[in-house]
Design a protein around this motif. Structure first.
Motif, PDB file in Angstrom:
ATOM      1  N   ARG A 101       0.864  -1.182   0.000  1.00  0.00           N
ATOM      2  CA  ARG A 101       0.000   0.000   0.000  1.00  0.00           C
ATOM      3  C   ARG A 101       0.893   1.222   0.000  1.00  0.00           C
ATOM      4  O   ARG A 101       1.744   1.401   0.886  1.00  0.00           O
ATOM      5  CB  ARG A 101      -0.893   0.033   1.239  1.00  0.00           C
ATOM      6  N   THR A 102       0.728   2.083  -0.995  1.00  0.00           N
ATOM      7  CA  THR A 102       1.586   3.253  -1.171  1.00  0.00           C
ATOM      8  C   THR A 102       0.754   4.515  -1.068  1.00  0.00           C
ATOM      9  O   THR A 102      -0.325   4.618  -1.674  1.00  0.00           O
ATOM     10  CB  THR A 102       2.287   3.221  -2.538  1.00  0.00           C
ATOM     11  N   THR A 103       1.229   5.457  -0.280  1.00  0.00           N
ATOM     12  CA  THR A 103       0.621   6.782  -0.183  1.00  0.00           C
ATOM     13  C   THR A 103       1.667   7.810  -0.563  1.00  0.00           C
ATOM     14  O   THR A 103       2.828   7.468  -0.855  1.00  0.00           O
ATOM     15  CB  THR A 103       0.133   7.052   1.244  1.00  0.00           C
ATOM     16  N   ALA A 104       1.269   9.063  -0.539  1.00  0.00           N
ATOM     17  CA  ALA A 104       2.223  10.121  -0.881  1.00  0.00           C
ATOM     18  C   ALA A 104       3.324  10.246   0.147  1.00  0.00           C
ATOM     19  O   ALA A 104       4.419  10.728  -0.147  1.00  0.00           O
ATOM     20  CB  ALA A 104       1.480  11.457  -1.030  1.00  0.00           C
ATOM     21  N   GLN A 105       3.045   9.782   1.397  1.00  0.00           N
ATOM     22  CA  GLN A 105       4.018   9.961   2.475  1.00  0.00           C
ATOM     23  C   GLN A 105       4.761   8.691   2.832  1.00  0.00           C
ATOM     24  O   GLN A 105       5.770   8.748   3.533  1.00  0.00           O
ATOM     25  CB  GLN A 105       3.304  10.492   3.729  1.00  0.00           C
ATOM     26  N   GLY A 106       4.314   7.533   2.414  1.00  0.00           N
ATOM     27  CA  GLY A 106       4.981   6.301   2.777  1.00  0.00           C
ATOM     28  C   GLY A 106       4.422   5.108   2.050  1.00  0.00           C
ATOM     29  O   GLY A 106       3.402   5.188   1.351  1.00  0.00           O
ATOM     30  N   CYS A 107       5.121   3.996   2.243  1.00  0.00           N
ATOM     31  CA  CYS A 107       4.723   2.752   1.576  1.00  0.00           C
ATOM     32  C   CYS A 107       4.734   1.634   2.606  1.00  0.00           C
ATOM     33  O   CYS A 107       5.720   1.432   3.329  1.00  0.00           O
ATOM     34  CB  CYS A 107       5.679   2.438   0.426  1.00  0.00           C
ATOM     35  N   TYR A 108       3.611   0.875   2.700  1.00  0.00           N
ATOM     36  CA  TYR A 108       3.491  -0.252   3.609  1.00  0.00           C
ATOM     37  C   TYR A 108       3.694  -1.535   2.808  1.00  0.00           C
ATOM     38  O   TYR A 108       3.061  -1.743   1.776  1.00  0.00           O
ATOM     39  CB  TYR A 108       2.113  -0.283   4.263  1.00  0.00           C
ATOM     40  N   LEU A 109       4.554  -2.424   3.307  1.00  0.00           N
ATOM     41  CA  LEU A 109       4.782  -3.722   2.687  1.00  0.00           C
ATOM     42  C   LEU A 109       4.492  -4.803   3.708  1.00  0.00           C
ATOM     43  O   LEU A 109       4.947  -4.731   4.865  1.00  0.00           O
ATOM     44  CB  LEU A 109       6.231  -3.855   2.188  1.00  0.00           C
ATOM     45  N   GLN A 110       3.732  -5.804   3.306  1.00  0.00           N
ATOM     46  CA  GLN A 110       3.377  -6.888   4.211  1.00  0.00           C
ATOM     47  C   GLN A 110       4.506  -7.896   4.300  1.00  0.00           C
ATOM     48  O   GLN A 110       5.019  -8.381   3.289  1.00  0.00           O
ATOM     49  CB  GLN A 110       2.100  -7.586   3.736  1.00  0.00           C
ATOM     50  N   VAL A 111       4.929  -8.200   5.529  1.00  0.00           N
ATOM     51  CA  VAL A 111       5.891  -9.274   5.789  1.00  0.00           C
ATOM     52  C   VAL A 111       5.101 -10.408   6.420  1.00  0.00           C
ATOM     53  O   VAL A 111       4.417 -10.215   7.437  1.00  0.00           O
ATOM     54  CB  VAL A 111       7.022  -8.802   6.730  1.00  0.00           C
ATOM     55  N   ALA A 112       5.180 -11.582   5.835  1.00  0.00           N
ATOM     56  CA  ALA A 112       4.320 -12.693   6.255  1.00  0.00           C
ATOM     57  C   ALA A 112       4.485 -13.021   7.728  1.00  0.00           C
ATOM     58  O   ALA A 112       3.503 -13.285   8.430  1.00  0.00           O
ATOM     59  CB  ALA A 112       4.610 -13.916   5.397  1.00  0.00           C
ATOM     60  N   SER A 113       5.712 -12.998   8.224  1.00  0.00           N
ATOM     61  CA  SER A 113       5.961 -13.284   9.636  1.00  0.00           C
ATOM     62  C   SER A 113       7.188 -12.494  10.084  1.00  0.00           C
ATOM     63  O   SER A 113       8.022 -12.086   9.274  1.00  0.00           O
ATOM     64  CB  SER A 113       6.176 -14.780   9.864  1.00  0.00           C
ATOM     65  N   THR A 114       7.267 -12.327  11.408  1.00  0.00           N
ATOM     66  CA  THR A 114       8.396 -11.563  11.941  1.00  0.00           C
ATOM     67  C   THR A 114       9.718 -12.269  11.636  1.00  0.00           C
ATOM     68  O   THR A 114      10.741 -11.610  11.412  1.00  0.00           O
ATOM     69  CB  THR A 114       8.233 -11.376  13.456  1.00  0.00           C
ATOM     70  N   GLU A 115       9.729 -13.603  11.606  1.00  0.00           N
ATOM     71  CA  GLU A 115      10.961 -14.344  11.331  1.00  0.00           C
ATOM     72  C   GLU A 115      11.494 -14.076   9.931  1.00  0.00           C
ATOM     73  O   GLU A 115      12.693 -14.265   9.669  1.00  0.00           O
ATOM     74  CB  GLU A 115      10.714 -15.853  11.501  1.00  0.00           C
ATOM     75  N   GLN A 116      10.662 -13.652   9.002  1.00  0.00           N
ATOM     76  CA  GLN A 116      11.086 -13.406   7.615  1.00  0.00           C
ATOM     77  C   GLN A 116      11.488 -11.946   7.363  1.00  0.00           C
ATOM     78  O   GLN A 116      11.741 -11.559   6.226  1.00  0.00           O
ATOM     79  CB  GLN A 116       9.955 -13.788   6.657  1.00  0.00           C
ATOM     80  N   LEU A 117      11.528 -11.140   8.420  1.00  0.00           N
ATOM     81  CA  LEU A 117      11.812  -9.713   8.241  1.00  0.00           C
ATOM     82  C   LEU A 117      13.183  -9.490   7.619  1.00  0.00           C
ATOM     83  O   LEU A 117      13.333  -8.708   6.668  1.00  0.00           O
ATOM     84  CB  LEU A 117      11.721  -9.019   9.611  1.00  0.00           C
ATOM     85  N   HIS A 118      14.204 -10.199   8.101  1.00  0.00           N
ATOM     86  CA  HIS A 118      15.560 -10.025   7.580  1.00  0.00           C
ATOM     87  C   HIS A 118      15.649 -10.479   6.129  1.00  0.00           C
ATOM     88  O   HIS A 118      16.243  -9.810   5.268  1.00  0.00           O
ATOM     89  CB  HIS A 118      16.547 -10.807   8.463  1.00  0.00           C
ATOM     90  N   THR A 119      15.040 -11.623   5.810  1.00  0.00           N
ATOM     91  CA  THR A 119      15.075 -12.132   4.434  1.00  0.00           C
ATOM     92  C   THR A 119      14.352 -11.190   3.478  1.00  0.00           C
ATOM     93  O   THR A 119      14.825 -10.920   2.366  1.00  0.00           O
ATOM     94  CB  THR A 119      14.448 -13.528   4.382  1.00  0.00           C
TER      95      THR A 119
END
Length: 558
Positions: free
Chosen positions: A96-114
């Motif tokens: 989800r992208t707005t003029a001020q930022g972009c949200y990206l879904q990470v399936a799980s916290t463990e996959q954040l680094h990958t």
């Protein structure tokens, strides 16, 4: 894409190698052959590292194709949303992208680094834009230990993200509690703002003064306490394996969100207030769950910026090379100062009267001055440029020392030796003095003798030698006797006329044995018929009674 990957693979090792070679060639005192070998070795290292990095990054990019990415050229904050995201928050799209930022879904916290690694492999400049948003729905958690485990996983992933990007990304904690609906509240530091939709933000105190907010205070105050004691305190615990997290901001709101009676939030609220959260759930728009007010706060802290472990290593190599170059430059300048100082001390220690050592020390100082002058005209060598080069000060000190030099005075001129008087010799024609075959002086020969012998004077230490010569006419015996008699006749005239002692004379007759011309011609025979009178030095010659023998070099007569 592959071209970009190749440039990213080659650029870091190339920059590091150039920095090292700049240090080697510009500042280190190494043989030229060794410097050349290091240059070749640096080229080989660049090729090997570039090839290895290219293969690794190309593999990452290939595996990352088809992933979730912000729009191309996006420069705002990129929020990696993890935690409780399984409630259809990203039902429409995982981005989800707005003029001020972009949200990206990470399936799980463990996959954040990958997930972040895939983003940075595709766009390394995004390292400074990454923001971690941990979403927590206390109404869905029934086990506090499970929630704490997810928070510990978050700490581990943030640590790995720092190693990956080179920066600690901002962490935003987002909490949604079941209760009366409220706008988003943004807690940062000691300040708290309430951000109603499409209205200016209010401080929390001003917002509570509104009459319709009285029934919301119990829920909000306990929601804040829950966030502090259950989530924030857990993130701040000391752990030797995972550094503590200090969230950039905490965003929270209450509203109609799912909740169960066994949930942590229900138990907390009932235990402290004897109230229960509303269990009826009203479906809200997905946009209701996105904490957009925090984006304006994140904008100054989330900008495109190159980073990562490779960037840190490059910066470290450049910094070490720069520090080493400065150190080497300081050392070269210290050596220059010590060398010039030693030459000046040697110059000052030599007395001015020691002309030869002083001249040698002067030559050394002049060579130093010429070197410093050439550097002033042509530029200071690179190895001296980073360490406060003292050339002008040293040159001035050398010139002041050179100006005090007093050259050795020239030696006094040697006295010219007295010229040894060349013995005088007078050559007389025999036929002008004697008749042919006779040894008696002619009557008219006296005037010629007086004019010819004016420089022949009796002097102590000089012997007057009178020698007679003839041509080869007649027998040699007769010629020898005739020449002797003629010489004796001239001697007798000089003795009697000048009253010169007998000891001043020596008479010799050579006859025809010493011709000065050819006897085959009348002219030659006329030259050979002669009487020669000369002065010859002899210490005991021509002495008067009771007189010490003078030097034969004395030219004064008596």
């Amino acid at each position: 894409m592959h071209r970009t990957v190749l440039l990213r693979a080659v650029f870091p090792p190339l920059i590091c190698t150039i920095a090292v070679l700049w240090l080697v060639w510009g500042y280190l005192d190494l043989p030229v052959l060794l410097k050349g070998a290091l240059t070749v070795l640096g080229g080989i290292v660049v090729l090997l590292l570039a090839g290895q990095r290219y293969r690794r990054q190309r593999s990452v990019v290939q595996h990352a194709d088809g992933g979730i990415y912000p729009p191309e050229g996006f420069t705002g904050p990129v929020l990696l949303v993890c935690g409780d995201v399984s409630d259809n928050l990203f039902a429409e799209s995982p981005c989800r992208t707005t003029a001020q930022g972009c949200y990206l879904q990470v399936a799980s916290t463990e996959q954040l680094h990958t997930f972040a690694g895939q983003l940075l492999a595709r766009e390394p400049m995004m390292a400074g834009q990454l923001v971690v948003m941990f979403r927590c729905l206390p109404g869905l958690h029934e086990d506090e230990g499970e929630l704490q485990a997810s928070l510990k996983t978050l700490r581990q992933q943030v640590k790995q993200l720092k190693a990956l990007s080179g920066y600690t990304p901002p962490v935003v904690i987002s909490g949604e509690f079941s209760g009366p609906e409220t706008p988003w509240m943004v807690l940062r530091g000691n300040s708290s703002l309430v951000c109603p939709p499409d209205e200016p933000a209010l401080s929390f105190g001003d917002w509570l003064l509104l009459p319709e907010n009285a029934d919301r205070l119990p829920f909000l105050s306990h929601a804040m306490a829950f966030m502090q004691q259950v989530i924030l305190d857990e993130l701040a615990k000391v752990d030797p394996l995972c550094p503590a997290i200090s969230p950039f901001a905490v965003v929270m709101r209450t509203g109609h969100v799912p909740v169960t009676m066994q949930a942590l939030w229900s138990q907390w609220l009932f235990r402290h207030t004897r109230l229960l959260p509303p269990v009826n759930v009203i479906t809200c728009s997905p946009l209701w769950h996105f904490a957009d007010p925090v984006l304006a706060l994140l904008a100054p802290y989330a900008r495109p910026l190159q980073g990562g472990e490779t960037g840190r290593r490059v910066v470290m190599v450049l910094l070490l090379c720069a520090l080493a170059a400065v150190g080497q430059s300081v050392m070269h300048n210290q050596r220059l100062i010590q060398r010039v100082s030693a030459n000046l001390q040697r110059w000052q220690a030599i007395p001015m009267t020691h002309y030869i050592p002083k001249a040698q020390a002067l030559h050394v100082l002049q060579q130093e001055a010429l070197l410093l002058e050439r550097w002033q005209r042509q530029g200071v060598p690179q190895r001296y440029g980073l360490g406060l080069y003292p050339g002008e000060r040293l040159w001035l000190s050398i010139q002041q020392a050179i100006d005090t030099y007093v050259p050795q005075p020239p030696p006094p001129p040697k006295p010219e030796p007295k010229a040894v008087p060349v013995p005088k010799m007078v050559r007389l024609d025999s036929l002008s003095l004697f008749d042919s075959g006779k040894a008696e002086l002619k009557a008219g020969s006296t005037k010629m003798l007086v004019n010819s012998l004016v420089d022949i004077k009796a002097r102590p230490g000089w012997l007057i030698v009178v020698s007679g010569h003839t041509d080869n006419t007649g027998s040699p015996q007769q010629n020898q006797a005739l020449s002797l008699k003629r010489a004796a006749a001239v001697r007798d005239w000089m003795r009697d006329t000048g009253d010169v002692p007998e000891s001043c004379f020596a008479v010799q007759g050579y006859g025809e044995s010493r011709p000065v011309a050819d006897n085959d011609t009348p002219e030659g025979r006329a030259l050979n018929r002669r009487v020669e009178i000369s002065l010859v030095p002899q210490a005991d010659a021509c002495q008067l009674p009771d007189s010490p023998p003078p030097s034969s070099q004395d030219g004064d007569g008596f």
